[in-house]
Design an enzyme around this catalytic site. Structure first.
Site, PDB file in Angstrom:
ATOM      1  N   GLU A 249      25.990 -10.870 -60.542  1.00 46.10           N
ATOM      2  CA  GLU A 249      25.115 -10.887 -59.364  1.00 46.10           C
ATOM      3  C   GLU A 249      23.978  -9.930 -59.658  1.00 46.10           C
ATOM      4  O   GLU A 249      24.219  -8.773 -60.005  1.00 46.10           O
ATOM      5  CB  GLU A 249      25.870 -10.441 -58.109  1.00 46.10           C
ATOM      6  CG  GLU A 249      26.922 -11.418 -57.632  1.00 46.10           C
ATOM      7  CD  GLU A 249      26.377 -12.778 -57.260  1.00 46.10           C
ATOM      8  OE1 GLU A 249      25.181 -12.883 -56.928  1.00 46.10           O
ATOM      9  OE2 GLU A 249      27.147 -13.751 -57.345  1.00 46.10           O
ATOM     10  N   CYS A 283      20.110  -5.863 -52.567  1.00 49.24           N
ATOM     11  CA  CYS A 283      19.814  -7.123 -53.245  1.00 49.24           C
ATOM     12  C   CYS A 283      19.448  -8.196 -52.232  1.00 49.24           C
ATOM     13  O   CYS A 283      18.789  -9.171 -52.560  1.00 49.24           O
ATOM     14  CB  CYS A 283      21.007  -7.566 -54.079  1.00 49.24           C
ATOM     15  SG  CYS A 283      22.514  -7.665 -53.116  1.00 49.24           S
TER      16      CYS A 283
END
Ligand code: NAP
Length: 483
Positions: A249, A283
């Protein structure tokens, strides 16, 4: 715990490293959280060997033992959320409420995966050949290397560690070097649960040494990584040399679309929560605010007012809305982005300057760029600070096309009162997560999380989807012996 030494936890023992790092509070540089061990490559190999040795026993352990261990870890995290959240905010800089919330959420992950321990049920089928039965069952992958970033010191690691343990794997965790205290407290909780020695290992140290050793080892069966695209690319290529299973990720450039018919308060609240909570170091942060012409000026004015009212300060001050950025390097990077924005022709409508406070820390004003175009570098690269850009578009179609014009694809949001517009966006946005009348940041723990494009690689994390990564399927053929 200031001035105290914190060791690594390997093979069921607390072991010093070959060096130490000092952990400083970004809200107050005079405050030290203590020194933390730094392992080298040789010690990392020892941890890998310990994990290899312990994993078969853990995989054979009765389900209730695993269930009880995960439940106990989760309960302790939740019970101590206040105390450990304070430490997390002290080392990372997010406001206290967010620090406590992260620790509590980490506990919820453990409770969720404790329940998943009992749901490991396979499939049985008749063979196409008479008298033969076929079983498809999931087995652990083996030894899992967990590499996590600093921005969610506990959550990003725990949503990997909890499913890894639930499905019978051994774990070696390398936390980001900026935030070892949260990792150490977590390891201390695990060290008291009676797990076989070596099932869980905390190996603090540099990414270029400990991380690289984990990724390059043929004795590690799977690597799960969260961090930047740059590091992820290196991790992925290196893991592939041994054909190691890898999940990543990474970075993002998330859009929040605001259409003419949006409720203005909702739009401002979502832009603020999505773009500036966690000091924008998420994020899932919405750093591109794509706004249609009819509401543009009202939105900019209202968001500017909200930002001007936000209190920047010490993470542990209950009145703080926005804490410091994480370290000197991140602060300089943010200031460089502000210069880039000016050079590219953007207007710095709000903020853009350092803030001084009672303590010496890395404080930056929440910053808003207006008059920007989507092809500017500030709208194509991740900035990772308390900053967002407004991009004016004419209508919903242009907003969708602009949102999709990125090489990333983690989260995307839309603010609108129109069900049709929301559904069109939800279906056509090329992102792993879409949000309607909600901030781009803020996700649940029982459903899949992940992105597209350069934001993610490999199977989804979280919820039941996590089993794709942490298990492997075995198909068995059995002669039934029936006449
Ligand atoms: P980073 O610099 O890429 O570091 C991530 C982790 O990788 C750290 O533990 C780091 O260790 C380690 N590392 C560094 N070099 C390595 C190497 N050669 N081999 C193996 N590991 C290595 O990222 P960060 O600055 O900590 O975190 C911010 C980034 O994470 C942002 O891009 C953000 O978008 C992303 N992120 C993504 C998600 C998501 O779910 N998509 C969630 C949170 C954060 P050291 O600390 O020792 O350098």
């Amino acid at each position: 715990m200031a001035d105290t030494q914190h060791n690594n936890y390997m093979a069921g023992e607390w072991r010093p490293g070959v060096d130490t790092v000092d952990n400083r509070n970004p809200s107050d540089l005079s405050d030290s959280l203590g020194t933390f061990a730094q392992a080298d490559a040789a010690q990392t190999h020892e941890a890998i060997a310990a994990a290899r040795g312990a994993q078969p026993e853990w995989a054979r352990t009765g389900l209730e033992v695993r269930y009880n261990a995960l439940l106990a870890i989760g309960s302790e995290l939740m019970t101590r959320a206040e105390e450990l959240g304070r430490e997390l905010s002290r080392e990372e800089g997010k406001p206290l409420a967010e620090g406590k919330g992260e620790v509590y959420r980490a506990g919820q992950f453990f409770h969720y995966y404790a329940a998943e321990v009992h749901r490991q049920i396979g499939d049985v089928a008749d063979s196409v050949r008479p008298g033969i039965e076929v079983l498809a069952q999931r087995e652990p992958v083996g030894v899992v290397g967990v590499i996590s970033p600093w921005n969610f010191p506990l959550a990003t690691a725990v949503w990997k560690i909890a499913p890894a343990l639930a499905f019978g794997n051994a774990v070696i965790w390398k936390p980001a070097n900026l935030v070892p205290a949260s990792a150490w407290h977590f390891a201390e909780i695990i060290s008291r649960q009676g797990l076989p020695a070596g099932v869980f290992n905390l190996v603090m140290g540099r990414g270029s040494e400990v991380g690289d050793t984990l990724v390059g080892s043929a004795d590690v069966d799977a690597i799960t990584f969260t961090g930047s695209v740059e590091t992820g690319r290196r991790v992925g290529l290196r893991a592939m040399q041994n054909l190691t299973r890898v999940q990543m990720e990474m970075g993002s450039k998330n859009p929040l679309v605001v259409l003419d018919d949006a409720d203005l308060d909702t739009a401002v609240q979502c832009a603020f929560a999505g773009g500036y909570s966690g000091t924008g170091q998420k994020c899932t942060a919405s750093s591109r605010l794509i706004v249609t012409a009819g509401i543009h000026d009202r939105f900019v004015e209202a968001l500017a007012e909200r930002l001007a009212a936000a209190r920047v300060g010490h993470a542990l001050d209950p009145d703080t809305d926005i804490g410091p950025v994480v370290d000197a390097g991140q602060l300089q990077s943010d200031l460089d982005w502000i210069e880039t924005a000016r050079r590219e022709g953007a207007t710095v409508a709000v903020g853009g300057e350092r803030v001084s406070a009672d303590t010496e820390g890395y404080f930056l004003q929440p910053t808003l760029f207006t008059g920007t175009r989507n092809d500017m570098t500030i709208n194509q690269e991740e900035m990772f600070g308390p900053m967002a850009s407004v991009i004016r578009v004419k209508d919903a179609d242009e907003a969708l096309a602009t949102a999709n014009a990125t090489r990333f694809g983690l989260t995307a949001g839309i603010i609108t009162e129109s069900l049709a517009a929301a559904n069109t966006f939800r279906r056509r946005a090329r992102f792993g997560c879409t949000m309607v009348n909600l901030p781009t940041a803020g996700t649940d723990y029982h459903v899949p999380f992940g992105g597209r494009g350069e934001s993610s690689y490999g199977p989804r994390e979280q919820g039941q989807y996590a089993r794709e990564f942490y298990t492997q399927v075995k198909t068995s053929y059995v002669r039934t012996g029936e006449g």
